[in-house]
Design a protein around this motif. Structure first.
Motif, PDB file in Angstrom:
ATOM      1  N   GLU A 139      -9.110   4.615  -2.627  1.00 57.84           N
ATOM      2  CA  GLU A 139      -9.260   3.176  -4.102  1.00 57.84           C
ATOM      3  C   GLU A 139      -8.609   3.552  -5.060  1.00 57.84           C
ATOM      4  O   GLU A 139      -7.756   2.597  -5.411  1.00 57.84           O
ATOM      5  CB  GLU A 139     -10.300   3.879  -4.084  1.00 57.84           C
ATOM      6  CG  GLU A 139     -11.596   3.274  -3.604  1.00 57.84           C
ATOM      7  CD  GLU A 139     -11.596   1.712  -2.603  1.00 57.84           C
ATOM      8  OE1 GLU A 139     -11.307   0.938  -3.458  1.00 57.84           O
ATOM      9  OE2 GLU A 139     -11.847   1.040  -1.156  1.00 57.84           O
ATOM     10  N   ARG A 140      -8.023   4.902  -5.352  1.00 60.58           N
ATOM     11  CA  ARG A 140      -6.582   4.601  -6.368  1.00 60.58           C
ATOM     12  C   ARG A 140      -5.853   5.223  -6.313  1.00 60.58           C
ATOM     13  O   ARG A 140      -5.032   4.764  -7.024  1.00 60.58           O
ATOM     14  CB  ARG A 140      -7.998   5.129  -7.423  1.00 60.58           C
ATOM     15  CG  ARG A 140      -9.131   5.052  -7.766  1.00 60.58           C
ATOM     16  CD  ARG A 140      -9.169   3.967  -8.536  1.00 60.58           C
ATOM     17  NE  ARG A 140     -10.836   3.135  -9.195  1.00 60.58           N
ATOM     18  CZ  ARG A 140     -11.710   1.970  -8.696  1.00 60.58           C
ATOM     19  NH1 ARG A 140     -10.995   1.938  -7.937  1.00 60.58           N
ATOM     20  NH2 ARG A 140     -12.547   2.219  -8.753  1.00 60.58           N
ATOM     21  N   GLY A 141      -5.323   5.691  -5.366  1.00 65.11           N
ATOM     22  CA  GLY A 141      -4.389   7.416  -5.147  1.00 65.11           C
ATOM     23  C   GLY A 141      -4.124   7.274  -4.020  1.00 65.11           C
ATOM     24  O   GLY A 141      -2.609   6.660  -4.207  1.00 65.11           O
ATOM     25  N   LEU A 142      -4.287   7.247  -3.068  1.00 62.25           N
ATOM     26  CA  LEU A 142      -3.834   7.563  -1.970  1.00 62.25           C
ATOM     27  C   LEU A 142      -3.624   7.029  -1.112  1.00 62.25           C
ATOM     28  O   LEU A 142      -4.603   6.063  -0.751  1.00 62.25           O
ATOM     29  CB  LEU A 142      -4.701   9.531  -0.978  1.00 62.25           C
ATOM     30  CG  LEU A 142      -4.186  10.392  -0.435  1.00 62.25           C
ATOM     31  CD1 LEU A 142      -3.250  10.910  -1.786  1.00 62.25           C
ATOM     32  CD2 LEU A 142      -5.433  11.219  -0.018  1.00 62.25           C
ATOM     33  N   ASP A 143      -2.253   6.871  -0.261  1.00 65.42           N
ATOM     34  CA  ASP A 143      -1.858   5.974   1.085  1.00 65.42           C
ATOM     35  C   ASP A 143      -2.530   5.975   1.914  1.00 65.42           C
ATOM     36  O   ASP A 143      -3.373   7.113   2.287  1.00 65.42           O
ATOM     37  CB  ASP A 143      -0.711   5.500   0.693  1.00 65.42           C
ATOM     38  CG  ASP A 143      -0.203   6.985   1.392  1.00 65.42           C
ATOM     39  OD1 ASP A 143       0.103   7.916   1.950  1.00 65.42           O
ATOM     40  OD2 ASP A 143       1.393   6.661   0.674  1.00 65.42           O
ATOM     41  N   ALA A 144      -2.400   5.203   3.410  1.00 68.74           N
ATOM     42  CA  ALA A 144      -3.080   5.896   4.027  1.00 68.74           C
ATOM     43  C   ALA A 144      -2.872   6.912   4.999  1.00 68.74           C
ATOM     44  O   ALA A 144      -3.503   7.769   5.967  1.00 68.74           O
ATOM     45  CB  ALA A 144      -2.535   4.160   5.117  1.00 68.74           C
ATOM     46  N   ALA A 145      -1.098   7.328   4.903  1.00 70.85           N
ATOM     47  CA  ALA A 145      -0.614   8.564   5.702  1.00 70.85           C
ATOM     48  C   ALA A 145      -0.901   9.445   5.547  1.00 70.85           C
ATOM     49  O   ALA A 145      -1.441  10.912   5.872  1.00 70.85           O
ATOM     50  CB  ALA A 145       1.073   8.566   5.509  1.00 70.85           C
ATOM     51  N   ARG A 146      -1.564   9.592   4.298  1.00 71.84           N
ATOM     52  CA  ARG A 146      -1.662  11.036   3.277  1.00 71.84           C
ATOM     53  C   ARG A 146      -3.591  11.224   3.731  1.00 71.84           C
ATOM     54  O   ARG A 146      -3.800  12.188   3.890  1.00 71.84           O
ATOM     55  CB  ARG A 146      -1.311  11.363   1.818  1.00 71.84           C
ATOM     56  CG  ARG A 146       0.061  11.100   1.628  1.00 71.84           C
ATOM     57  CD  ARG A 146       0.514  11.347   0.283  1.00 71.84           C
ATOM     58  NE  ARG A 146       2.256  11.419   0.028  1.00 71.84           N
ATOM     59  CZ  ARG A 146       3.183  10.965   0.730  1.00 71.84           C
ATOM     60  NH1 ARG A 146       2.801   9.210   0.729  1.00 71.84           N
ATOM     61  NH2 ARG A 146       4.841  10.590   0.292  1.00 71.84           N
ATOM     62  N   SER A 147      -3.555  10.025   3.545  1.00 69.27           N
ATOM     63  CA  SER A 147      -5.850  10.308   3.708  1.00 69.27           C
ATOM     64  C   SER A 147      -5.692  11.254   5.090  1.00 69.27           C
ATOM     65  O   SER A 147      -6.301  11.599   5.265  1.00 69.27           O
ATOM     66  CB  SER A 147      -5.767   8.956   3.898  1.00 69.27           C
ATOM     67  OG  SER A 147      -5.346   8.232   2.548  1.00 69.27           O
ATOM     68  N   ARG A 148      -4.747  10.161   6.586  1.00 66.61           N
ATOM     69  CA  ARG A 148      -4.933  10.454   7.117  1.00 66.61           C
ATOM     70  C   ARG A 148      -4.894  12.072   6.960  1.00 66.61           C
ATOM     71  O   ARG A 148      -5.439  12.676   8.482  1.00 66.61           O
ATOM     72  CB  ARG A 148      -4.091   9.866   8.255  1.00 66.61           C
ATOM     73  CG  ARG A 148      -4.151  10.410   9.720  1.00 66.61           C
ATOM     74  CD  ARG A 148      -3.257   8.525  10.602  1.00 66.61           C
ATOM     75  NE  ARG A 148      -1.781   9.519  10.591  1.00 66.61           N
ATOM     76  CZ  ARG A 148      -1.541   8.060   9.871  1.00 66.61           C
ATOM     77  NH1 ARG A 148      -1.672   6.795   9.068  1.00 66.61           N
ATOM     78  NH2 ARG A 148       0.359   8.323   9.222  1.00 66.61           N
ATOM     79  N   THR A 149      -3.665  12.573   6.610  1.00 70.20           N
ATOM     80  CA  THR A 149      -3.434  14.090   6.852  1.00 70.20           C
ATOM     81  C   THR A 149      -4.249  14.932   6.612  1.00 70.20           C
ATOM     82  O   THR A 149      -4.689  15.817   7.114  1.00 70.20           O
ATOM     83  CB  THR A 149      -1.789  14.020   6.603  1.00 70.20           C
ATOM     84  OG1 THR A 149      -0.709  13.443   6.412  1.00 70.20           O
ATOM     85  CG2 THR A 149      -1.174  15.731   6.428  1.00 70.20           C
TER      86      THR A 149
END
Length: 519
Positions: free
Chosen positions: A413-423
């Protein structure tokens, strides 16, 4: 716990979630069932105590008179003689389970004491009936599988919430971190702590979006999962009211930044809330009447409270390892890298949430920390002169699972984008699921042959030894591999479908798992 109700205002249709729940349920059940099939009788902490209590409740002995049945506490129950077995290998890691007499079919009722004799009867009534009908291995395995199925259903509900309400699916990774090998072992046994851990994860998974998401109406699936898991937490163990109070303080306040006021206008919310309050009050009344707070005497230590506080702080190194998995009867430690990897991912989630989060997020993390760490430690220090140090890491898992899920929520919600979340989700899959399998294999070696003096690839053989599970050694291994592949494949698949980069709440209408298998 999945639902198929029509979408509410502001909510798009979400097909396929029922299938996601089924796949997640089967995956968790195979993982937990593998442990159920692999363990000897009384193979996990205090299982015999809970088996005796469950058989007694199933036979109608719901509230036996409190007595000094074990170490000054507990009660006596009349149960089939085939379930009463002495210990011989527990706390002796070099000795296999071959010395133990397995549960038998002798249904002659005998009077025996159990330290769990004063506990709330609801859990035991659900799992205990097979033990009175088939008091041998058949009843024990079926009772274990019933408990495992309840835990799997709750965690499958949490998985669906993570898919539907987690913007970038990072809560799926948080759930994988929260369900440690220790949680899997406890979920597989006749022990309410396993269901409590699963209920804690499910409760927080539902409460986080329920109280923090800004949809115009509460989602009925979230209410159902929060209500059922909340009722279970109120009744399973004495620590349930503490967990519920911690969650309420953490997410209901500050009032203006939560949905509590809006939720209380909904009739269904009031009904569920009233039911949980009644369950808490009846559980507290049960505790007073049955004296469940009397833990008995386990060899109290001669400490000042200051000395006990420092000793308790030092024990947290061990608690953290126990949360990951010091299995069997807390006598089977994995190699150090397994703990370091798991704890690194957990710490990364919590520290990252603290860094990325706003002040209110840090307040909520602090409340969860106090409820999950400070209060249990303070209670241990207060009771150390009577009980000694009896706290174990698994007791804190229900609340700390909520901290991990909330930390994942804050990250995305505050920091991580979709690509890094997936990683990060996929890193959790690749690193943690093999540790789950290794822990099972390592513990099977301990049960079947005793721990070797030096661990090598040759000694790490789950097919060797002078004791083997009643269903054979291959059955739990195959079940575990299938469950881990299914759960890991499902998590990998949903992580590839994050929502669009918008400020809208999660609603994964793109999630449509294939009918057969996983790509």
């Amino acid at each position: 716990m999945a639902t198929t109700e029509p979408p509410v205002a502001g909510d798009r249709a979400v097909p396929g979630l029922r299938r996601v729940w089924i796949l997640a349920f089967v995956g968790f059940l195979l993982i937990f069932g593998a442990w159920s099939a692999a363990a000897p009788y009384d193979g996990t902490p205090d299982e015999r105590e809970h088996v005796v209590r469950a058989a007694g409740v199933a036979a109608g002995q719901i509230a036996p008179p409190p007595a000094a049945a074990k170490k000054g506490s507990g009660a006596f129950q009349r149960v089939p003689a085939g379930l009463v077995r002495a210990q011989c290998w527990q706390f002796k890691p070099q000795r296999s389970a071959a010395c133990a007499v397995p549960p038998g079919s002798d249904d002659t009722l005998v009077r025996t004491g159990t330290g769990a004799g004063r506990y709330h009867p609801v859990y035991y009534a659900v799992v205990g009936w097979p033990l009175t009908i088939w008091p041998g291995w058949s009843g024990v395995l079926l009772a274990r599988l019933i408990s495992a199925a309840i835990s799997a259903a709750l965690l499958a509900g949490a998985f669906v919430v993570a898919v539907k309400w987690s913007r970038r699916r990072l809560m799926v990774g948080g759930l994988l971190v929260a369900v440690t090998p220790m949680a899997a072992q406890m979920a597989s046994a006749v022990n309410p702590n396993g269901v409590e851990i699963a209920a804690g994860a499910a409760f927080f998974a539902a409460v986080i979006p329920l109280l923090l998401d800004r949809r115009p109406r509460p989602h009925r699936g979230l209410l159902l999962l929060a209500g059922i898991s909340g009722l279970l937490l109120a009744m399973l163990r004495q620590t349930g009211p503490l967990l519920l109070a911690t969650a309420f303080v953490a997410f209901a306040f500050p009032w203006r930044q939560s949905n509590l006021g809006r939720l209380l206008r909904e009739r269904a919310v009031r009904w569920w809330g009233a039911a949980i309050v009644v369950a808490v009050l009846t559980a507290l009344a049960w505790g007073v009447a049955m004296k469940t707070s009397d833990l008995g005497t386990y060899g109290g230590n001669v400490y000042t409270y200051g000395q006990a506080a420092f000793a308790e702080a030092d024990r947290w190194r061990g608690y953290l390892d126990q949360m990951v998995g010091v299995t069997s009867w807390l006598d089977t430690r994995m190699p150090a890298p397994a703990y370091l990897i798991w704890q690194f991912l957990a710490a990364a989630l919590v520290v990252g949430a603290f860094v990325f989060g706003r002040l209110v997020d840090r307040w909520r993390l602090l409340v969860l920390f106090v409820g999950g760490v400070v209060v249990p430690s303070a209670m241990q220090v207060a009771l150390v002169k009577q009980t000694g140090f009896v706290t174990q890491g698994r007791y804190m898992l229900p609340i700390l699972a909520g901290m991990l899920l909330f930390a994942a929520y804050v990250w995305e919600e505050r920091g991580l984008d979709a690509a890094r979340s997936r990683t990060l989700v996929r890193l959790s899959i690749v690193l943690l699921l093999p540790i789950q399998l290794f822990t099972l294999i390592f513990t099977m070696v301990r049960w079947q042959n005793g721990l070797p003096r030096y661990l090598t690839f040759r000694t790490l053989n789950p097919f060797a030894g002078d004791w083997h599970p009643p269903l054979g050694s291959i059955t739990p291994l195959v079940a575990s591999v299938l469950g881990l592949v299914l759960l890991g494949g499902l998590a990998w698949w949903v992580s590839s479908r994050p929502l669009a980069e918008t400020g809208e709440p999660a609603s994964p209408d793109v999630v449509q798992p294939p009918a057969v298998g996983l790509r």
